[in-house]
Design a protein around this motif. Structure first.
Motif, mmCIF file in Angstrom:
data_model
loop_
_atom_site.group_PDB
_atom_site.id
_atom_site.type_symbol
_atom_site.label_atom_id
_atom_site.label_comp_id
_atom_site.label_asym_id
_atom_site.label_seq_id
_atom_site.Cartn_x
_atom_site.Cartn_y
_atom_site.Cartn_z
ATOM 1 N N GLY A 13 47.282 52.504 -5.113
ATOM 2 C CA GLY A 13 46.588 53.678 -4.605
ATOM 3 C C GLY A 13 46.036 53.542 -3.199
ATOM 4 N N SER A 14 45.081 54.375 -2.894
ATOM 5 C CA SER A 14 44.513 54.477 -1.560
ATOM 6 C C SER A 14 43.655 53.259 -1.208
ATOM 7 C CB SER A 14 43.645 55.746 -1.462
ATOM 8 O OG SER A 14 42.800 55.702 -0.326
ATOM 9 N N TRP A 15 43.953 52.641 -0.057
ATOM 10 C CA TRP A 15 43.112 51.550 0.441
ATOM 11 C C TRP A 15 41.685 52.035 0.610
ATOM 12 C CZ3 TRP A 15 40.063 51.229 4.783
ATOM 13 C CH2 TRP A 15 39.578 49.965 5.142
ATOM 14 N N TYR A 16 41.501 53.236 1.112
ATOM 15 C CA TYR A 16 40.176 53.791 1.375
ATOM 16 C C TYR A 16 39.354 53.893 0.095
ATOM 17 C CZ TYR A 16 42.254 55.090 5.844
ATOM 18 O OH TYR A 16 42.886 55.048 7.055
ATOM 19 N N ASP A 17 39.948 54.469 -0.937
ATOM 20 C CA ASP A 17 39.239 54.618 -2.212
ATOM 21 C C ASP A 17 38.911 53.257 -2.813
ATOM 22 O OD1 ASP A 17 39.487 57.331 -1.886
ATOM 23 O OD2 ASP A 17 41.178 57.535 -3.280
ATOM 24 N N HIS A 18 39.832 52.325 -2.641
ATOM 25 C CA HIS A 18 39.669 50.993 -3.227
ATOM 26 C C HIS A 18 38.482 50.267 -2.611
ATOM 27 C CE1 HIS A 18 40.969 47.182 -5.036
ATOM 28 N NE2 HIS A 18 41.892 47.855 -5.691
ATOM 29 N N VAL A 19 38.481 50.136 -1.288
ATOM 30 C CA VAL A 19 37.413 49.359 -0.634
ATOM 31 C C VAL A 19 36.064 50.059 -0.737
ATOM 32 C CG1 VAL A 19 39.032 48.212 0.942
ATOM 33 C CG2 VAL A 19 37.889 50.324 1.676
ATOM 34 N N LYS A 20 36.061 51.379 -0.657
ATOM 35 C CA LYS A 20 34.794 52.109 -0.748
ATOM 36 C C LYS A 20 34.238 52.088 -2.171
ATOM 37 C CE LYS A 20 36.132 56.014 1.134
ATOM 38 N NZ LYS A 20 36.042 57.396 1.669
ATOM 39 N N GLY A 21 35.117 52.181 -3.151
ATOM 40 C CA GLY A 21 34.664 52.158 -4.537
ATOM 41 C C GLY A 21 33.981 50.849 -4.897
ATOM 42 N N TRP A 22 34.588 49.738 -4.486
ATOM 43 C CA TRP A 22 33.983 48.433 -4.762
ATOM 44 C C TRP A 22 32.726 48.224 -3.938
ATOM 45 C CZ3 TRP A 22 34.788 45.147 -8.611
ATOM 46 C CH2 TRP A 22 35.968 45.254 -9.355
ATOM 47 N N TRP A 23 32.689 48.770 -2.724
ATOM 48 C CA TRP A 23 31.504 48.652 -1.869
ATOM 49 C C TRP A 23 30.294 49.326 -2.516
ATOM 50 C CZ3 TRP A 23 29.916 45.895 2.146
ATOM 51 C CH2 TRP A 23 28.871 46.366 2.954
ATOM 52 N N GLU A 24 30.522 50.500 -3.071
ATOM 53 C CA GLU A 24 29.436 51.225 -3.734
ATOM 54 C C GLU A 24 29.001 50.525 -5.020
ATOM 55 O OE1 GLU A 24 31.089 55.071 -4.239
ATOM 56 O OE2 GLU A 24 31.107 55.538 -2.086
ATOM 57 N N ALA A 25 29.967 49.908 -5.715
ATOM 58 C CA ALA A 25 29.665 49.264 -6.993
ATOM 59 C C ALA A 25 28.816 48.010 -6.832
ATOM 60 C CB ALA A 25 30.962 48.918 -7.725
ATOM 61 N N LYS A 26 28.870 47.406 -5.652
ATOM 62 C CA LYS A 26 28.139 46.143 -5.455
ATOM 63 C C LYS A 26 26.629 46.322 -5.564
ATOM 64 C CE LYS A 26 27.761 46.365 -0.398
ATOM 65 N NZ LYS A 26 26.348 46.743 -0.410
ATOM 66 N N ASP A 27 26.150 47.552 -5.402
ATOM 67 C CA ASP A 27 24.714 47.804 -5.494
ATOM 68 C C ASP A 27 24.235 47.919 -6.944
ATOM 69 O OD1 ASP A 27 24.504 47.839 -2.716
ATOM 70 O OD2 ASP A 27 24.973 49.975 -2.615
ATOM 71 N N LYS A 28 25.191 47.996 -7.860
ATOM 72 C CA LYS A 28 24.843 48.166 -9.267
ATOM 73 C C LYS A 28 25.243 46.976 -10.135
ATOM 74 C CE LYS A 28 25.800 53.129 -8.817
ATOM 75 N NZ LYS A 28 26.653 54.252 -9.309
ATOM 76 N N HIS A 29 26.128 46.146 -9.616
ATOM 77 C CA HIS A 29 26.662 45.049 -10.412
ATOM 78 C C HIS A 29 26.634 43.742 -9.614
ATOM 79 C CE1 HIS A 29 28.097 48.041 -13.301
ATOM 80 N NE2 HIS A 29 28.589 48.710 -12.289
ATOM 81 N N ARG A 30 26.941 42.643 -10.302
ATOM 82 C CA ARG A 30 26.945 41.326 -9.649
ATOM 83 C C ARG A 30 28.267 41.132 -8.907
ATOM 84 N NH1 ARG A 30 24.860 36.455 -13.235
ATOM 85 N NH2 ARG A 30 26.531 37.100 -14.648
ATOM 86 N N ILE A 31 28.330 41.707 -7.726
ATOM 87 C CA ILE A 31 29.548 41.670 -6.922
ATOM 88 C C ILE A 31 29.247 41.052 -5.555
ATOM 89 C CG2 ILE A 31 31.349 43.051 -5.801
ATOM 90 C CD1 ILE A 31 30.929 45.163 -8.002
ATOM 91 N N LEU A 32 30.005 40.025 -5.202
ATOM 92 C CA LEU A 32 29.937 39.451 -3.857
ATOM 93 C C LEU A 32 31.080 40.064 -3.057
ATOM 94 C CD1 LEU A 32 28.861 37.419 -1.761
ATOM 95 C CD2 LEU A 32 30.458 35.736 -2.732
#
Length: 267
Positions: A142-161
């Protein structure tokens, strides 16, 4: 592969299964292009049971489900799935996740050459064709944009480096130390130095465990393009025409508006 052990693709039995395959066709899950094999087994993937000590490494591409389930703990798994398609058990178990993002232009170039040499990937067509499909998000994962932005937003809610490829290239020691801190691990200096050495692009390029040269040419044809090609930041300048760069920049500005996520297109 949607969820796989980090070494699963080195399994020669798996290669024998794939060696008779032709280039894959694409299906969709929630509007995201995935391989038909992934779509056919989606119920099983979605039901995957994570464990609290699992480590998931995620990235957009050019970034073994049963084998993953059989692995002893602690398991290190990898995925190219968008954040919304990650099996819910990873969130339920509060697993640690490392996400690696690469700038859109270099990612496009690398992904194009990967499609060319990996004969199981969808047919890329010409550079111009692939450029248009990538910009439109009509490529595998899928879309690179959706991919990187989706994980970027998720890092504020989950244990994501959330790590950046460009930062790793610039200062690998600094980024590896971030990983160690995230994983709550300590290493002796000599071990850290060895990791830094062994993960340098030129070293990995000559390592059969990393460069995929052990794969049959029916699957990965290194005469077309090596799997580990350049690993450079800014190689997009050797591929984009002036018109393509202008179009990409305009589209990029629109799609990245409203996010605090920023990338470096060169070092």
């Amino acid at each position: 592969m949607c969820l796989s052990p980090v070494s699963a693709l080195e399994n020669m039995e798996e290669l024998k299964v794939h060696s008779d395959m032709t280039r894959t066709e694409l299906g969709e899950v929630e509007g995201i292009p995935l391989t038909t094999m992934t779509c056919d087994t989606w119920d099983k993937i979605w039901a995957f049971q994570a464990k609290p000590d699992d480590l998931l490494i995620a990235s957009y591409a050019k970034s073994g489900l049963d084998k993953a389930e059989e692995m002893p703990s602690p398991r290190t798994l990898k995925t190219h799935l968008s954040v919304q398609l990650v099996p819910p058990s990873f969130w339920e178990q509060n697993c640690k996740i490392i996400y690696v993002a690469r700038n859109a232009k270099d990612c496009l170039v690398s992904y194009y050459h990967f499609h060319r040499m990996n004969l199981l990937m969808p047919e890329p067509g010409t550079w111009d064709d692939f450029f248009e499909k990538y910009v439109a998000g009509k490529v595998l994962w899928g879309s690179w944009y959706d991919h990187v932005k989706g994980w970027w937003e998720a890092k504020d809610k989950h244990r994501i480096l959330y790590l950046f490829y460009e930062d790793i290239k610039e200062n690998p020691r600094r980024e590896i130390l971030k990983v160690l801190q995230f994983l709550e691990k300590d290493l002796e200096k000599k071990v850290l130095d060895k990791i830094i050495h062994c993960t340098q692009f030129e070293v990995m390029k000559d390592n059969p465990m990393a460069n995929y040269t052990s794969f049959p040419t029916e699957i990965m044809d290194h005469s077309i393009s090596p799997f580990m090609r350049k690993g450079a930041v800014g190689d997009w300048k050797n591929h984009f025409t002036v018109a393509q760069n202008e179009k990409f920049d305009s589209d990029y500005k629109q799609k990245m508006a409203g996010t605090s996520l920023t990338f470096r297109m060169e070092l």
